[in-house]
Scaffold this motif. Structure first.
Motif, short mmCIF file in Angstrom:
data_model
loop_
_atom_site.label_atom_id
_atom_site.label_comp_id
_atom_site.label_asym_id
_atom_site.label_seq_id
_atom_site.Cartn_x
_atom_site.Cartn_y
_atom_site.Cartn_z
N PHE A 194 0.85 -1.20 0.00
CA PHE A 194 0.00 0.00 0.00
C PHE A 194 0.89 1.25 0.00
CE2 PHE A 194 -4.43 1.49 1.01
CZ PHE A 194 -4.16 2.85 1.16
N ALA A 195 1.88 1.25 0.89
CA ALA A 195 2.73 2.45 1.02
C ALA A 195 3.44 2.74 -0.29
CB ALA A 195 3.75 2.25 2.14
N GLY A 196 3.84 1.70 -0.98
CA GLY A 196 4.67 1.88 -2.16
C GLY A 196 3.88 2.05 -3.46
N THR A 197 2.57 2.08 -3.40
CA THR A 197 1.78 2.18 -4.63
C THR A 197 0.97 3.48 -4.59
OG1 THR A 197 1.53 -0.22 -4.48
CG2 THR A 197 0.28 0.89 -6.21
N GLU A 198 1.22 4.34 -5.53
CA GLU A 198 0.51 5.63 -5.54
C GLU A 198 -0.97 5.43 -5.90
OE1 GLU A 198 1.40 8.48 -4.60
OE2 GLU A 198 0.46 10.08 -5.77
N LYS A 199 -1.19 4.68 -6.96
CA LYS A 199 -2.57 4.54 -7.43
C LYS A 199 -3.26 3.39 -6.71
CE LYS A 199 -2.19 6.61 -11.96
NZ LYS A 199 -2.35 6.40 -13.39
N VAL A 200 -3.91 3.72 -5.59
CA VAL A 200 -4.62 2.71 -4.78
C VAL A 200 -6.09 3.08 -4.72
CG1 VAL A 200 -4.80 1.55 -2.56
CG2 VAL A 200 -2.61 2.53 -3.27
N VAL A 201 -6.95 2.11 -4.98
CA VAL A 201 -8.38 2.27 -4.72
C VAL A 201 -8.76 1.28 -3.63
CG1 VAL A 201 -10.70 1.95 -5.65
CG2 VAL A 201 -8.98 3.14 -7.00
N THR A 247 -2.25 10.08 2.56
CA THR A 247 -1.38 9.93 1.39
C THR A 247 -1.83 10.83 0.24
OG1 THR A 247 -2.78 8.06 0.76
CG2 THR A 247 -0.71 7.54 1.88
N GLY A 248 -2.93 11.55 0.44
CA GLY A 248 -3.43 12.41 -0.64
C GLY A 248 -3.94 11.61 -1.83
N ARG A 249 -4.19 10.33 -1.61
CA ARG A 249 -4.67 9.49 -2.72
C ARG A 249 -6.19 9.48 -2.73
NH1 ARG A 249 -0.82 4.61 -0.90
NH2 ARG A 249 1.21 5.55 -1.39
N ILE A 250 -6.71 10.55 -3.22
CA ILE A 250 -8.17 10.68 -3.25
C ILE A 250 -8.56 11.64 -4.37
CG2 ILE A 250 -8.14 12.53 -1.47
CD1 ILE A 250 -10.81 11.25 -0.43
N GLY A 251 -9.60 11.26 -5.09
CA GLY A 251 -10.15 12.17 -6.09
C GLY A 251 -9.24 12.39 -7.29
N ARG A 252 -8.24 11.53 -7.45
CA ARG A 252 -7.40 11.62 -8.65
C ARG A 252 -7.50 10.30 -9.40
NH1 ARG A 252 -1.73 12.78 -7.19
NH2 ARG A 252 -2.08 12.02 -5.07
N PRO A 253 -7.21 10.29 -10.69
CA PRO A 253 -7.42 9.06 -11.46
C PRO A 253 -6.71 7.86 -10.84
CG PRO A 253 -6.94 10.91 -12.93
CD PRO A 253 -6.76 11.41 -11.53
N GLY A 254 -7.48 6.79 -10.64
CA GLY A 254 -6.91 5.56 -10.12
C GLY A 254 -6.67 5.58 -8.62
N MET A 255 -7.21 6.56 -7.91
CA MET A 255 -6.95 6.64 -6.46
C MET A 255 -8.21 7.02 -5.71
SD MET A 255 -3.64 9.04 -6.39
CE MET A 255 -2.82 9.20 -7.94
N GLY A 256 -8.37 6.41 -4.54
CA GLY A 256 -9.43 6.88 -3.66
C GLY A 256 -10.19 5.76 -2.99
N PRO A 257 -10.92 6.12 -1.93
CA PRO A 257 -11.82 5.15 -1.32
C PRO A 257 -13.08 5.04 -2.17
CG PRO A 257 -11.97 7.26 -0.18
CD PRO A 257 -10.96 7.44 -1.28
N LEU A 258 -13.62 3.85 -2.32
CA LEU A 258 -14.84 3.69 -3.13
C LEU A 258 -15.81 2.78 -2.37
CD1 LEU A 258 -16.44 4.08 -5.79
CD2 LEU A 258 -15.29 2.06 -6.67
#
Ligand SMILES: Nc1nc2c(c(=O)[nH]1)N[C@H]1C(S)=C(S)[C@@H](COP(=O)(O)OP(=O)(O)OC[C@H]3O[C@@H](n4cnc5c(=O)[nH]c(N)nc54)[C@H](O)[C@@H]3O)O[C@H]1N2
Ligand SMILES: Nc1nc2c(c(=O)[nH]1)N[C@H]1C(S)=C(S)[C@@H](COP(=O)(O)OP(=O)(O)OC[C@H]3O[C@@H](n4cnc5c(=O)[nH]c(N)nc54)[C@H](O)[C@@H]3O)O[C@H]1N2
Ligand code: SF4
Ligand SMILES: [Mo]
Length: 881
Positions: free
Chosen positions: A278-285, A312-323
Motif C-alpha cells: 500500500f505504502a509503495g503504490t501511488e494509485k490505490v483504490v 497519502t493524498g490518494r483521493i479524487g485523482r485518477p486511479g486513487m481513492g476510497p470507493l
C-alpha cells in the motif's frame, strides 16, 4: 399481437445492485422480456451478471398483488387511499408526529423516495422515516460526513481500472457487484502487474483474483488500517503539503501508533507485506462494503480507511481513492433525497436551521421536524412499545431483513395500523399488513436511480402496470392529496418530481453542498424521457467528475478530517453458551428476500437451500457431518440450516446467507438469530458478528421432493424453490409419519386416489414414491434416514416424463448427472466441468468456456470455475466435500 422483434427495445437500468448496469429490454410476447446489457451504458458497457441476465424471467404475473387489500379482503383504491389517509390523519391528531412512521427502501426510485420524504417530514411533520439503507450504507454516510463534511463518493468506476492496487475490504465483489468485479478482472488480465488484495475473514469467490487474501479476525479492520496509517507515516508515504488540506493528522497518527495490530490475528509478515504494498503504490483504490458498514464500529472502520487515503493524498485523482460500493440500485438516490431519519433532501441537514428553513419555504410546508427521527432498530422498538401507531412499509421486507427479526415481526403484527406497499402478498411482512397496496415493479416503473459512482440513470417502463398496480410515487401523492395537501402533491408524472428535486438541489448547491443537479431543474418531459446516464453534480459551477482532487472539502474549515481511532473489543462477547461468531451475507444468484430472483428457475439452481458454512474442526467437535442439518441458536432466536463443512471460514466462525424467508425456508430466516447491536455513530446494525451456538438438528428423516404444483410442506425443516416445470423441496423431520404415502399426498395436495408408484425398504429406512397423471410424473418424494442422495437436477428434468424412471433417483449410466449448476446462463453443472477437467479436455477457465460454454455469457461463475479447477488440479481436504 406484433411479433416480439417488432417491439421497440427499451433502454433501462437493472433492478438489482448498486453497480447500476444499463439494460436493453424488449417484451418477448410470452409475458417475459428479452434482456441484454446496454453497450452504451458507462457502468457495464454491455455486460450483465447472472441476476441481470435473468431479469426477463422474473416479471411474470404469478403471485403478483394486483389490487389493494384491506384486512385480507379485496378493496378499491378509493377505499384503500381513504383509509390510509384517515388513519394517519387521526393518529397525528390524537398522538402527534412521533406516533407515525415510514420504513422505506433503497430500491425505490428517486422520485418515489422524494415524495415519501416530503410527505412525512414536510407535511406530517415527523422525521420517523428510515430506510433499509440504515442496514446497508449508514456507516459510510456517517464516515463520509465525518471526514468530508458531506456524504460524497469521491471517485468513479474507472478508478478501479486505472489503479495499480485495488484493496477490497469486506466486499464479496465477485458475487455482489459482479459486473464491477468483471471490469476489475479484465483490467488485471490486461495489466498483470496490477495487484488485488482481499480483506475478509472468509475466503470468498472474490479471492480468486486476489494476490493476497488477509483473513483477519472478524471486526478487526480498525486495527489493520491503524497499523497501515502508522506504517505510512514511518515509511514517509504521507503526502506533501497534506496539512493544508487535512486536519487531525497528528492525533490520528498518535492513536494509530498506540493501537495493536495483533488484534487482526494476522502474522507480522502478512501485515508488513500489505502495508508495504500500500505504502509503495501511488494509485490505490480501496473498495469497501458490508464487512465494513455492518459492524458495531462500522463508522470507525470507514474512517480508518479514509484516514489512509487522506494521509497519502490518494483521493479524487485518477486511479486513487476510497470507493464505497452501494448495495441497492438506488441506495445513493435515497441518500440524495434524505431518506434517512437524520437527513433532509439534497444532502441538507435536518438539524441545521438554515437548511430547514430553506426546505420548508421551498415545499411551502406547514413545518419540519427539528430533531432526527428514529433509526431502523429504534423505529421498530417504538412500534413494539406502541409509540408508533401508524406504520407504512414500502419496498422492503423488515420481518425478514431486520436483526432480531422474530421480535420485529411480532412488533409489526401488533401495530395498530400497518400499511405495506409491495409487488406481492407473499412476503413475511405483507402477511402482517392491515392494508396491502399493489405497487408497480421494475419493468413497469419510470424514474431515476443513482449508482455507486454518482451516475444517475433512467429506469423506463417496458411493460404496462398489471391489474390495478400503481407507482409508489403516485400512491404516496394520492395519500398526500387525500390528507389535504393538494397542491404540494399534485404530481402527474415522475419528470415533474425530478425537476422539483433538481430545483431544490440548487438551493443545496448555493449552501455550498456537493449534491447539486440544478442543471436539470428545467428539463422538459421529452428531455427526461431521453435522459442519458449522467454523473452528478450537474450544475453551472460543476459537472460530474471526481471530488476532492483539488483539496477542497465541505467541512467548515474546508479541510478534510482525519479521525483518531482505536480498535474496540467486539460488542457481542462470546461466552460458553454462545461460543461461535456468526457472519451473514449474500449468495451469487439471489437478491435479498428472493421475492424476484427466486422466480427464475435458473437462479435457484446455483444454491437452492439455506446453508451454514462451518470449519471442519468446529463441525467435528459437534458431530456435524456434511449435508446434515444444524440448529443455530442465539439469545434472540434460532435457525435450522444445511451444514457445509469448509475451510473457507475460520475456526470459531460461521457464515450463513440472508435470503431465505417464511415463503422459501421458514427456519432459514437467519436474522431471527442476529443480535440487534448497532454502531453508536450510524445506528447501522452489526449483521456480521453475532454470538451463537450450533448443535446437530438430529433429523430422524430427510426428504427431497419434486412436483409440478407448489407443495405446502408441514415439516420442521423445509426449503422450497421454483425449478423448470415446477418445484423442488428439501425436507426433514424429527419423527417419521406412520404412513409415508399419505404424508406425501398431503405435501403435494393430492387426492387419495392419485396414481402412484412406490418403493419402501424398511430395512434401509427408505421410501420413494412417484405420483403420475396420464402417465406423466407430477410429483415424487424421496425419504431416507440420512441426507437424501439423489440426482436433484435429473429428477427436476423428469417432471412431466416417465414416472418409473424417477424411482431410481439417478440417471442411467448413459446419462451422466451434471450435478449442481455452476453456470446459470448455459446450465452447466459441476460434474460436467469436473469431467472436462479430468479428461484433460479443459485446463483453464478459457478452455472450459470453449469446451462447455460455461462462463462465456455473463461471466458471474468464472471465479467458481477457477476455484473448481484449482481444487481439481491441486487436491485439498476440501475436494472431498
Ligand atoms: N447476489 C447478490 N448481490 C447483491 C445483493 C444480493 O442480495 N445478492 N445485495 C446488494 C446489497 S443491498 C448489498 S448491501 C451488497 C453487499 O455486498 P457485500 O458487502 O460484498 O456482501 P456481503 O456478503 O453482505 O458481505 C461482504 C463480506 O464481508 C465479510 N465480512 C464479514 N465481517 C467482516 C469484517 O469484520 N471485516 C471485513 N473486512 N469483512 C467482513 C463477509 O465475510 C462477506 O464476504 O450486495 C448487493 N449485491
Ligand atoms: N443478517 C443480515 N441482515 C441483513 C443484511 C445482511 O448482510 N445480513 N443486509 C441488509 C441490507 S444491506 C439490506 S439492503 C437489506 C435488504 O432487505 P429488504 O429490503 O428487506 O429485502 P428485499 O427482498 O430487497 O425487499 C424488497 C421488497 O420490496 C418489494 N419490491 C420490489 N420492487 C418494488 C417496488 O418497486 N415497489 C414496492 N413497493 N415494492 C417493491 C419486493 O417484493 C420485496 O418484498 O437486508 C439487510 N439485512
Ligand atoms: S452487476 Fe448484475 S445485479 Fe448489479 S446492476 Fe449489473 S446486472 Fe444488475
Ligand atoms: Mo444493502
Amino acid at each position: 399481437m406484433a411479433p416480439a422483434t417488432a417491439r421497440p427495445e427499451v433502454r433501462t437500468t437493472c433492478a438489482y445492485c448498486g453497480v447500476g448496469c444499463g439494460v436493453l429490454a424488449r417484451p418477448d410476447g410470452r409475458g417475459g422480456l428479452a434482456v441484454s446489457g446496454d453497450p452504451a451504458h458507462p457502468a457495464n458497457l454491455g455486460r450483465l451478471c447472472s441476476k441481470g441476465s435473468a431479469l426477463g424471467e422474473t416479471v411474470g404475473l404469478e403471485d403478483r398483488l394486483l389490487h389493494p387489500m384491506i384486512g385480507g379482503a379485496r378493496a378499491s383504491w378509493d377505499e384503500a387511499i381513504g383509509l390510509v389517509a384517515d388513519r394517519f390523519r387521526a393518529t397525528l391528531a390524537e398522538h402527534g408526529p412521533g406516533s407515525v412512521g415510514f420504513y422505506v427502501s433503497g430500491q425505490m426510485l428517486t422520485e418515489d423516495y422524494y415524495v415519501a420524504n416530503k410527505l412525512i417530514k414536510g407535511f406530517m411533520g415527523s422525521a420517523n422515516i428510515d430506510t433499509n439503507s440504515r442496514l446497508c450504507m449508514a456507516s459510510t454516510v456517517a464516515g463520509h460526513k465525518r471526514a468530508f463534511g458531506t456524504d460524497t463518493v469521491p471517485g468513479t468506476y474507472e478508478d478501479l481500472e486505472l489503479a495499480d492496487l485495488v484493496v477490497l475490504v469486506g466486499s464479496n465483489l465477485a458475487w455482489c457487484h459482479p459486473v464491477l468485479y468483471q471490469r476489475l478482472a479484465a483490467a488485471k488480465a490486461a495489466r498483470p502487474e496490477m495487484r488485488v488484495v482481499v480483506i475478509d475473514p472468509r475466503r470468498t469467490a472474490t479471492c480468486d483474483i486476489a494476490d493476497m487474501h488477509l483473513a483477519l479476525a472478524p471486526g478487526s479492520d480498525v486495527a489493520l488500517f491503524n497499523g497501515l496509517l502508522a506504517r505510512l507515516a514511518d515509511l514517509g508515504a504521507v503526502a506533501e503539503g497534506m496539512d493544508t488540506r487535512v486536519e487531525g493528522f497528528e492525533e490520528a497518527i498518535a492513536s494509530a501508533r498506540a493501537d495493536d495490530p495483533a488484534a487482526t490475528g494476522l502474522s507480522p509478515q502478512d501485515l508488513e507485506a500489505f502495508w508495504f504494498l500500500f505504502a509503495g503504490t501511488e494509485k490505490v483504490v480501496t473498495v469497501f462494503s458490508q464487512g465494513v458498514n455492518q459492524s458495531a464500529r462500522g463508522s470507525d472502520k470507514v474512517n480508518a480507511i479514509l484516514n489512509c487515503h487522506l494521509a497519502t493524498g490518494r483521493i479524487g485523482r485518477p486511479g486513487m481513492g476510497p470507493l464505497s460500493v452501494t448495495g441497492q440500485p438506488n441506495a445513493m438516490g435515497g441518500r440524495e433525497v434524505g431518506g434517512l431519519a437524520n437527513m433532509l433532501a439534497c444532502h441538507m441537514d435536518l438539524e441545521n436551521a438554515t437548511h430547514r428553513a430553506a426546505v420548508q419555504e421551498f415545499w411551502q410546508s406547514p413545518g419540519l421536524p427539528t430533531k432526527p427521527g428514529l433509526k431502523a432498530v429504534d423505529l421498530f422498538r417504538a412500534v413494539e412499545s406502541g409509540q408508533i401507531k401508524a406504520l407504512w412499509i414500502i419496498c422492503t421486507n423488515p420481518a425478514v431483513s431486520m436483526p432480531d427479526a422474530d421480535r420485529v415481526r411480532a412488533a409489526i403484527a401488533a401495530c395498530d395500523f400497518t400499511v405495506v406497499s409491495d409487488l406481492t402478498a407473499r412476503t413475511d411482512t405483507a402477511r402482517l399488513a392491515d392494508v396491502l397496496l399493489p405497487a408497480t415493479g421494475w419493468a413497469e416503473k419510470d424514474g431515476t436511480v443513482t449508482n455507486s459512482d454518482r451516475t444517475i440513470s433512467r429506469q423506463r417502463a417496458v411493460l404496462p402496470p398489471p391489474g390495478e398496480a400503481r407507482h409508489d410515487w403516485d400512491i404516496l401523492a394520492r395519500v398526500g392529496r387525500r390528507m389535504g395537501w393538494s397542491i404540494a402533491f399534485d404530481y402527474q408524472c415522475p419528470a415533474e418530481i425530478f425537476r422539483e428535486h433538481a430545483a431544490l438541489s440548487g438551493i443545496a448547491g448555493r449552501f455550498g453542498l456537493d449534491f447539486d443537479i440544478s442543471g436539470f431543474a428545467d428539463l422538459s418531459d421529452a428531455g427526461y424521457e431521453r435522459l442519458q446516464p449522467t454523473r452528478w453534480p450537474v450544475a453551472a459551477a460543476r459537472q460530474g467528475g471526481r471530488f476532492f482532487g483539488d483539496g477542497a472539502y465541505f467541512t467548515p474549515s474546508g479541510k478534510a478530517r482525519m479521525l483518531a481511532l482505536t480498535q474496540q473489543p467486539p460488542e457481542t462477547r462470546l461466552e460458553p453458551r454462545y461460543p461461535l461468531r456468526l457472519n451473514t451475507g449474500r449468495v451469487r444468484d439471489q437478491w435479498h428476500t428472493m421475492t424476484r430472483t427466486a422466480r427464475a428457475p435458473r437462479l435457484n439452481r446455483h444454491i437452492a437451500e439455506p446453508f451454514l458454512e462451518i470449519h471442519p474442526a468446529d463441525a467435528a467437535a459437534r458431530g456435524l457431518a456434511p449435508a446434515e442439518l444444524a440448529r443455530v441458536d442465539s439469545p434472540h432466536g434460532s435457525a435450522v440450516l444445511r451444514v457445509l463443512v469448509t475451510e473457507r471460514v475460520q475456526p470459531g466462525t460461521l457464515f450463513a446467507p440472508i435470503h431465505w424467508t417464511g415463503e422459501t425456508a421458514p427456519t432459514g430466516r437467519i436474522d431471527a438469530v442476529v443480535a440487534p447491536v448497532v454502531d453508536p455513530v450510524s445506528g447501522q446494525p452489526d449483521s456480521k458478528a453475532s454470538a451463537v451456538a450450533v448443535a446437530p438438528f438430529n433429523a430422524a428423516w430427510y426428504g427431497f421432493a419434486v412436483s409440478v404444483a407448489r407443495p405446502e410442506p408441514n415439516a420442521p425443516y423445509w426449503a422450497r424453490a421454483a425449478c423448470d416445470g415446477g418445484w423442488r423441496t428439501e425436507l426433514a423431520g424429527l419423527e417419521a409419519p406412520d404412513d409415508w404415502a399419505s404424508a406425501a399426498r398431503d405435501l403435494f395436495g393430492l387426492e387419495p386416489e392419485a396414481e402412484a408408484l412406490s418403493v419402501q425398504d424398511p430395512a434401509r429406512d427408505l421410501f420413494r414414491v412417484a405420483f403420475h397423471r396420464e402417465g406423466q410424473l407430477i410429483a415424487a418424494l424421496f425419504v431416507a434416514s440420512t441426507p437424501v442422495a439423489v440426482a436433484r437436477d435429473h429428477l427436476v428434468g423428469l417432471l412431466g416424463g416417465d414416472p418409473a424412471l424417477a424411482l431410481s433417483g439417478r440417471p442411467g449410466a448413459d446419462q451422466p448427472d451434471p450435478g449442481p449448476v455452476i453456470c446459470a446462463c448455459l446450465n452447466v453443472g459441476v460434474n460436467t466441468i469436473l469431467g472436462a477437467i479430468e479428461s484433460g479436455r479443459a485446463l483453464s477457465v478459457e478452455t472450459i468456456g470453449e469446451a462447455l460454454g460455461a462462463g462465456t455469457n455473463c461471466g458471474s461463475c468464472r471465479p467458481e470455475i477457477a476455484a473448481i479447477l484449482a481444487r481439481a488440479t491441486t487436491p485439498t481436504r476440501e475436494a472431498a466435500e
